[in-house]
Design an enzyme around this catalytic site. Structure first.
Site, mmCIF file in Angstrom:
data_model
loop_
_atom_site.group_PDB
_atom_site.id
_atom_site.type_symbol
_atom_site.label_atom_id
_atom_site.label_comp_id
_atom_site.label_asym_id
_atom_site.label_seq_id
_atom_site.Cartn_x
_atom_site.Cartn_y
_atom_site.Cartn_z
ATOM 1 N N LEU A 510 5.326 -4.748 0.131
ATOM 2 C CA LEU A 510 6.587 -4.020 0.282
ATOM 3 C C LEU A 510 7.755 -4.916 -0.120
ATOM 4 C CD1 LEU A 510 5.940 -2.487 3.825
ATOM 5 C CD2 LEU A 510 5.788 -1.321 1.630
ATOM 6 N N ASP A 511 7.475 -6.197 -0.311
ATOM 7 C CA ASP A 511 8.572 -7.119 -0.623
ATOM 8 C C ASP A 511 8.516 -7.509 -2.102
ATOM 9 O OD1 ASP A 511 6.300 -8.616 -0.675
ATOM 10 O OD2 ASP A 511 6.864 -9.952 0.967
#
Ligand code: PRX
Length: 648
Positions: A510-511
């Site tokens: 997600l990063d």
């Protein structure tokens, strides 16, 4: 067992540790804090107990009657160099090298960097460091001189161990030359390494003698492994061994984060060892003296550390060290290796499986694979198509697949099936391992999602494989992993979905961390490599889905307008040079697939790049960008779409 591992956590893990050699093991001596609002974060397993990981890998196994069983099986790039070591033979090699290390001033706590190919010298050197309490830091031998220098300098290594060259299929890579370049970079940054140890490898042989003249050698600093180590083999003296506190550092392994330079992940001697022992034992169902694990990951990654070396040896099992590539001499080589050594557990990555899938079933079916019991996968999400291919073609529709989710930081498997005990679903890593309490947090407000849903995968309770720190950067440790959400959660950076049966499916990062062929690469690292080019003013990189690699990198760069770059030929030269820059700064595996030259990047008014938009453009999905009201200049989007079409 899972229930007990959660409700009597410290007692549970102390009992598991007790299956290995520990002095003063006490279940009340573990203390942890995952919640920064309650004081500094710390993870301390079995503090005050003393142990040694190499001892447990070797002497302890010999004591258990495994001395004459195979420990290390070396499948070389070319048939003639293949060798095998029993536990007793491996111990002799490790003791010899431990004596050599001590004689050259390496002491407990000193850092030793290894930049070696997948040859026996690498596990021997790692185990010898573990034996004397030195901290190894293995750098994958595909990294560039600059990346190597950065890591050597960051951990202030006393010694670097390398090889003259490495062999991959027909290719020879001059490792020692790269190390020399790295040493020059370190020197110009004011840091010097005392000794560089060089193993003969892949040299041209003249009448059986390695021809080493072409390998650069600095006699004041460099030592040839073969000649310098030999005297310690026959000196008749006992080899030193250092029993360490369970919370002492076992090793440092660098990995990429979403921002900044790579992080030196610090693992402990006692906790790491216990967790890797337990996960190998239960997830791979290992039985001493019987099982042979073939983990295809390079020892330069955590998978290689945990399941290519320490995990199998701690369980008294053999491990296969595979030097070459999965398609040389042909795409059946892994399955031939399985048959040759009666491999029982095979562990690989989805990228490798996708590559082999491309060669069809024939290379697989030319082998019997009759010895195999368990298949494993790690490193990236596995599609149901690849999962089914692995299960039906490689596993003849009968072998269980353990899709194991974990990270460099977690030391060992976190979400994984237990073979035979967990009913499987294609593409699901299924359920948590013993002692693990995973939660899905709502990315917006950090609340826990109950039941079915998708969110940010975090872990609530400490486990023994949990890393201790980021080397030299405790604040980064707390900020990157424990302060992202409040309430005492380890933040993994991955997303996951839970279905109505409670099965977990990992959806990916997600990063700003990318996953190219299972290699973890930070966007910031690639961007910083691109702006090293004198013509590049700014760069933004994103990853897009790739059929074989999982993800591939697309770079958007702004060139210095004062340079004459209008001509198409000049643009192409710049694109090529920029890609070369990334290869030189990080390593070939991080090279962008495409470089798109743009006049501007999509930024918010506060100057933050909206990568989400670049990701859509890179993937050719330009119909709906969602809410773009935050963009300082919405006009840049059309410009970038045009440039992208031009670049293809
Ligand atoms: O995104 C996840 C992916 O690999 C990342 C960790 O990378 P690294 O520290 O290099 O360790 C790789 C080997 C343990 C994770 O954050 N990843 C790892 N295993 C899986 C996975 N993604 C999906 N499914 C997996 N089984």
């Amino acid at each position: 067992m899972y229930h007990r591992s959660i409700h009597e956590r410290d007692q549970f893990w102390t009992e598991i540790a007790g299956e290995l050699y520990f002095e003063n093991l006490d279940s009340s001596a573990s203390t942890h804090n995952f919640d920064p609002s309650r004081g500094p974060v710390h993870v301390k397993w079995f503090e005050g107990a003393r142990t040694n990981m190499a001892y447990n890998c070797l002497e302890k196994q010999i004591e258990n009657g495994m001395g004459d069983k195979r420990a290390l099986i070396f499948e070389a790039n070319d048939e003639i160099n293949c060798t095998e070591f029993t536990f007793r033979e491996l111990l002799v090699e490790v003791e010899t090298f431990a004596k050599f290390l001590i004689a050259h001033g390496v002491q407990k706590g000193d850092r030793v960097v290894m930049y070696l190919p997948m040859i026996p010298a690498l596990p021997i050197a790692m185990l010898a460091c573990s034996r004397i309490g030195a901290v190894h830091s293995v750098v994958f031998a595909g990294y560039s001189a600059k990346s190597l220098a950065q890591r050597v300098h960051d951990c202030k290594a006393k010694m670097v161990i390398t090889a003259s060259a490495s062999r991959r299929a027909e290719k020879i890579i001059p490792l020692k030359k790269i190390v020399d370049e790295a040493m020059e970079i370190c020197k110009s940054d004011g840091f010097c390494v005392n000794k560089v140890v060089v193993k003969h490898n892949a040299d041209i042989e003249i009448e059986g003698v390695p021809h080493v003249e072409d390998v650069p050698f600095h006699s004041d600093r460099d030592l040839w492994w073969n000649e310098s180590v030999a005297e310690f083999r026959t000196d008749g003296k006992p080899a030193p061994i250092e029993f360490l506190d369970s919370c002492d550092t076992a090793f440092i392994l660098y990995t990429s984060g979403s921002t900044g330079k790579p992080k030196g992940v610090v693992h402990s001697v006692g906790g790491y060892q216990t967790y890797v022992y337990a996960t190998s034992k239960f997830v791979f169902d290992l039985h001493a003296g019987e099982d042979v694990l073939f983990c295809t990951a390079d020892l330069g990654w955590i998978t290689g550390h945990s399941y290519g070396l320490y995990g199998p040896l701690l369980n008294g099992c053999a491990t296969v060290l595979f030097e070459g590539v999965p398609t040389y001499p042909d795409a059946g080589v892994w399955w031939q290796t399985v048959d040759k050594y009666d491999v029982t557990v095979f562990y690989t990555s989805p990228t490798a499986l996708r590559t082999l899938q491309g060669y069809g079933e024939d290379p697989v079916k030319r082998s019997s694979r009759a010895s195999l019991r368990i298949l494993g996968t790690v490193g990236e999400p596995i599609s149901s198509e690849t999962w089914l291919w692995y299960h039906s073609v490689v596993g003849d529709d009968k072998l269980p697949i353990c899709d194991t989710w974990w990270q460099t930081e977690t030391g060992g498997h976190i979400i994984t099936p237990l073979p035979g005990a967990t009913p499987l679903k294609a593409s699901s890593a299924t359920f948590p391992f013993f002692g693990i309490v995973p939660v899905l947090l709502d990315p917006k407000d950090g609340t826990e999602i109950q039941g079915e849903g998708e969110g940010c995968l975090c872990i609530k309770e400490p486990w023994p494989g949990m890393f201790l720190d980021v080397h030299g950067a405790h604040e980064r440790y707390e900020n990157s992993y424990f302060k992202v959400y409040e309430g005492g959660y380890y933040f993994s950076g991955d997303g996951a979905r839970r279905d109505s049966d409670g099965y977990l499916f990992i959806t990916g990062r997600l990063d700003d961390v990318m996953n190219v062929s299972g290699h973890r690469i930070g966007t910031a690292e690639v961007e910083s490599a691109l702006v090293q080019h004198s013509s590049c003013i700014e760069a933004a990189v994103v990853s897009i889905a790739h059929e074989v690699k999982g993800e591939s990198i697309v770079a958007y760069v702004i060139l210095d307008p004062s340079r004459s770059i209008e001509k198409r030929s000049s643009l192409e030269i710049h694109q090529r040079e920029l890609i070369t820059n990334v290869r030189m700064e990080i390593g070939p595996f991080a090279a962008p697939e495409r470089v798109v030259i743009v006049k501007d990047l999509p930024k918010t008014r506060s100057g933050k790049i909206m990568r989400r938009i670049l990701k859509k453009i890179a993937a050719g999905d330009v119909d709906d960008f969602g809410d773009v009201s935050a963009l300082a200049d919405p006009g840049v989007v059309d410009e970038i779409i045009k440039a992208e079409r031009h670049a293809r």
